[in-house]
Scaffold this motif. Structure first.
Motif, PDB file in Angstrom:
ATOM      1  N   ALA A 112      13.137   1.743   8.328  1.00  0.00           N
ATOM      2  CA  ALA A 112      13.855   0.574   8.549  1.00  0.00           C
ATOM      3  C   ALA A 112      14.333  -0.245   7.319  1.00  0.00           C
ATOM      4  CB  ALA A 112      13.323  -0.600   9.334  1.00  0.00           C
ATOM      5  N   PRO A 113      15.559  -0.597   7.170  1.00  0.00           N
ATOM      6  CA  PRO A 113      16.225  -1.150   5.846  1.00  0.00           C
ATOM      7  C   PRO A 113      15.120  -2.383   5.731  1.00  0.00           C
ATOM      8  CG  PRO A 113      17.905  -0.868   7.070  1.00  0.00           C
ATOM      9  CD  PRO A 113      16.624  -0.424   8.090  1.00  0.00           C
ATOM     10  N   GLY A 114      14.781  -2.710   4.371  1.00  0.00           N
ATOM     11  CA  GLY A 114      13.913  -3.841   4.022  1.00  0.00           C
ATOM     12  C   GLY A 114      12.328  -3.592   4.482  1.00  0.00           C
ATOM     13  N   SER A 115      11.826  -2.386   4.563  1.00  0.00           N
ATOM     14  CA  SER A 115      10.637  -2.261   5.105  1.00  0.00           C
ATOM     15  C   SER A 115       9.818  -2.573   3.787  1.00  0.00           C
ATOM     16  CB  SER A 115      10.545  -0.689   5.570  1.00  0.00           C
ATOM     17  OG  SER A 115       9.114  -0.325   5.695  1.00  0.00           O
ATOM     18  N   SER A 116       8.696  -3.308   4.327  1.00  0.00           N
ATOM     19  CA  SER A 116       7.862  -3.800   3.369  1.00  0.00           C
ATOM     20  C   SER A 116       7.030  -2.443   2.505  1.00  0.00           C
ATOM     21  CB  SER A 116       6.873  -4.600   3.560  1.00  0.00           C
ATOM     22  OG  SER A 116       5.926  -3.852   4.745  1.00  0.00           O
ATOM     23  N   SER A 117       7.097  -1.554   3.041  1.00  0.00           N
ATOM     24  CA  SER A 117       6.441  -0.288   2.400  1.00  0.00           C
ATOM     25  C   SER A 117       7.347   0.447   1.479  1.00  0.00           C
ATOM     26  CB  SER A 117       5.998   0.757   3.374  1.00  0.00           C
ATOM     27  OG  SER A 117       4.991   0.116   4.232  1.00  0.00           O
ATOM     28  N   GLY A 118       8.749   0.179   1.305  1.00  0.00           N
ATOM     29  CA  GLY A 118       9.627   0.653   0.513  1.00  0.00           C
ATOM     30  C   GLY A 118      10.670   1.443   1.146  1.00  0.00           C
ATOM     31  N   ALA A 119      11.874   0.948   1.115  1.00  0.00           N
ATOM     32  CA  ALA A 119      13.242   1.373   1.686  1.00  0.00           C
ATOM     33  C   ALA A 119      14.308   1.622   0.718  1.00  0.00           C
ATOM     34  CB  ALA A 119      13.860   0.591   2.732  1.00  0.00           C
ATOM     35  N   GLY A 120      14.835   2.832   0.652  1.00  0.00           N
ATOM     36  CA  GLY A 120      16.028   3.291  -0.156  1.00  0.00           C
ATOM     37  C   GLY A 120      15.879   4.814  -0.311  1.00  0.00           C
ATOM     38  N   ASP A 121      17.227   5.421  -1.103  1.00  0.00           N
ATOM     39  CA  ASP A 121      17.047   6.583  -1.050  1.00  0.00           C
ATOM     40  C   ASP A 121      15.996   7.378  -1.709  1.00  0.00           C
ATOM     41  OD1 ASP A 121      19.621   6.748   0.708  1.00  0.00           O
ATOM     42  OD2 ASP A 121      20.978   6.898  -0.993  1.00  0.00           O
ATOM     43  N   ASN A 122      15.787   6.533  -2.777  1.00  0.00           N
ATOM     44  CA  ASN A 122      14.860   7.358  -3.712  1.00  0.00           C
ATOM     45  C   ASN A 122      13.214   7.149  -3.411  1.00  0.00           C
ATOM     46  OD1 ASN A 122      16.894   8.088  -5.406  1.00  0.00           O
ATOM     47  ND2 ASN A 122      16.780   6.186  -6.520  1.00  0.00           N
ATOM     48  N   PHE A 123      13.022   6.370  -2.121  1.00  0.00           N
ATOM     49  CA  PHE A 123      11.552   6.233  -1.890  1.00  0.00           C
ATOM     50  C   PHE A 123      11.200   7.525  -0.988  1.00  0.00           C
ATOM     51  CE2 PHE A 123      12.794   1.885  -2.964  1.00  0.00           C
ATOM     52  CZ  PHE A 123      11.616   1.346  -3.446  1.00  0.00           C
ATOM     53  N   PRO A 124       9.817   7.716  -0.882  1.00  0.00           N
ATOM     54  CA  PRO A 124       9.360   8.853  -0.123  1.00  0.00           C
ATOM     55  C   PRO A 124       9.662   8.409   1.367  1.00  0.00           C
ATOM     56  CG  PRO A 124       7.655   7.967  -1.598  1.00  0.00           C
ATOM     57  CD  PRO A 124       8.920   7.170  -1.576  1.00  0.00           C
ATOM     58  N   VAL A 125      10.049   9.612   2.016  1.00  0.00           N
ATOM     59  CA  VAL A 125      10.311   9.279   3.459  1.00  0.00           C
ATOM     60  C   VAL A 125       9.025   8.993   4.179  1.00  0.00           C
ATOM     61  CG1 VAL A 125      10.204  11.837   4.242  1.00  0.00           C
ATOM     62  CG2 VAL A 125      11.527  10.008   5.582  1.00  0.00           C
ATOM     63  N   TYR A 126       8.754   8.330   5.142  1.00  0.00           N
ATOM     64  CA  TYR A 126       7.613   7.918   6.026  1.00  0.00           C
ATOM     65  C   TYR A 126       8.106   7.740   7.382  1.00  0.00           C
ATOM     66  CZ  TYR A 126       8.269   3.040   4.591  1.00  0.00           C
ATOM     67  OH  TYR A 126       8.893   1.810   4.468  1.00  0.00           O
ATOM     68  N   ASN A 127       7.121   7.417   8.260  1.00  0.00           N
ATOM     69  CA  ASN A 127       7.506   7.239   9.720  1.00  0.00           C
ATOM     70  C   ASN A 127       7.819   8.505  10.178  1.00  0.00           C
ATOM     71  OD1 ASN A 127       6.658   4.678   9.621  1.00  0.00           O
ATOM     72  ND2 ASN A 127       8.620   3.728   9.496  1.00  0.00           N
ATOM     73  N   VAL A 128       7.543   9.566   9.673  1.00  0.00           N
ATOM     74  CA  VAL A 128       7.923  10.805  10.418  1.00  0.00           C
ATOM     75  C   VAL A 128       6.800  11.616  10.691  1.00  0.00           C
ATOM     76  CG1 VAL A 128      10.197  11.309   9.222  1.00  0.00           C
ATOM     77  CG2 VAL A 128       8.187  12.198   8.277  1.00  0.00           C
ATOM     78  N   SER A 129       7.044  12.418  12.018  1.00  0.00           N
ATOM     79  CA  SER A 129       5.665  13.098  12.555  1.00  0.00           C
ATOM     80  C   SER A 129       5.715  14.650  11.448  1.00  0.00           C
ATOM     81  CB  SER A 129       5.857  13.478  13.790  1.00  0.00           C
ATOM     82  OG  SER A 129       7.007  14.257  14.196  1.00  0.00           O
ATOM     83  N   TRP A 130       4.640  15.407  11.925  1.00  0.00           N
ATOM     84  CA  TRP A 130       4.661  16.871  11.473  1.00  0.00           C
ATOM     85  C   TRP A 130       5.584  17.608  12.017  1.00  0.00           C
ATOM     86  CZ3 TRP A 130       3.621  21.519  13.267  1.00  0.00           C
ATOM     87  CH2 TRP A 130       3.591  22.593  12.272  1.00  0.00           C
TER      88      TRP A 130
END
Length: 181
Positions: free
Chosen positions: A58-76
């Motif tokens: 989500a935009p503005g996520s406290s864990s980091g959001a933006g094109d250069n941040f690692p992707v997360y919230n994805v399953s295997w």
């Protein structure tokens, strides 16, 4: 991508120290009859979106959001589908096959029915545990992993993370070369 010269090499996989989890024991000898390629950085949110058309952060996520941040919230399983989609985009074979998929309301995949991994195909796939650990240990049996330490002779690091501005809670990825193993 970085070429890992692993054919004919072996290492002690796992750990036997007091911090090791039960899934890291017992220590075992693992070896390779092949070489492989591995990415030198995590998949960024920008790359994930460019390949899949899905933005799981989500935009503005406290864990980091933006094109250069690692992707997360994805399953295997999401990662498997990303690998297949990237293979197709690169004109390679897909490594994973399956009959059907099941998604949560959020869109994340939680099951790929009949999933098979075709190691004989030339496409993008997730590293095996042994491949990842061999690479993270830089071809040694060293514990703790030498991950991220600099080798003054070679001037190489595995991956470096940097904060983006004062007070930023997330970290963006900057690529650096992986030490040859």
């Amino acid at each position: 991508m970085h070429f890992i010269n692993a054919a004919g090499k072996s290492f002690l996989q796992g750990a036997h120290d007091s911090l090791a989890g039960v899934d890291e024991q017992p220590v075992m000898q693992s070896g390779f009859t092949y070489n492989f390629w591995i990415d030198t950085t995590e998949v960024t949110q920008g790359e994930y979106f460019a390949i899949t058309g899905i933005q799981p952060v989500a935009p503005g996520s406290s864990s980091g959001a933006g094109d250069n941040f690692p992707v997360y919230n994805v399953s295997w399983y999401d990662a498997v589908l990303f690998c297949n989609a990237k293979s197709v985009r690169m004109g390679l074979d897909t490594v994973y096959s399956y009959f059907s998929l099941k998604r949560l309301a959020s869109g994340s995949v939680y099951d790929l029915t009949g999933l098979m991994i075709h190691y004989d195909r030339g496409g993008i796939r997730l590293p095996t545990e042994a491949e990842w650990e061999f690479t993270a240990r830089e071809g040694t049996s060293t514990i703790p992993f030498p991950f991220g330490k600099q080798d003054p002779g070679a001037g190489l690091r595995v991956v470096r993370f940097e904060r983006i501005g004062p007070g930023a809670s997330g970290r963006a990825i900057t690529a650096q070369r992986v030490r040859r193993v």
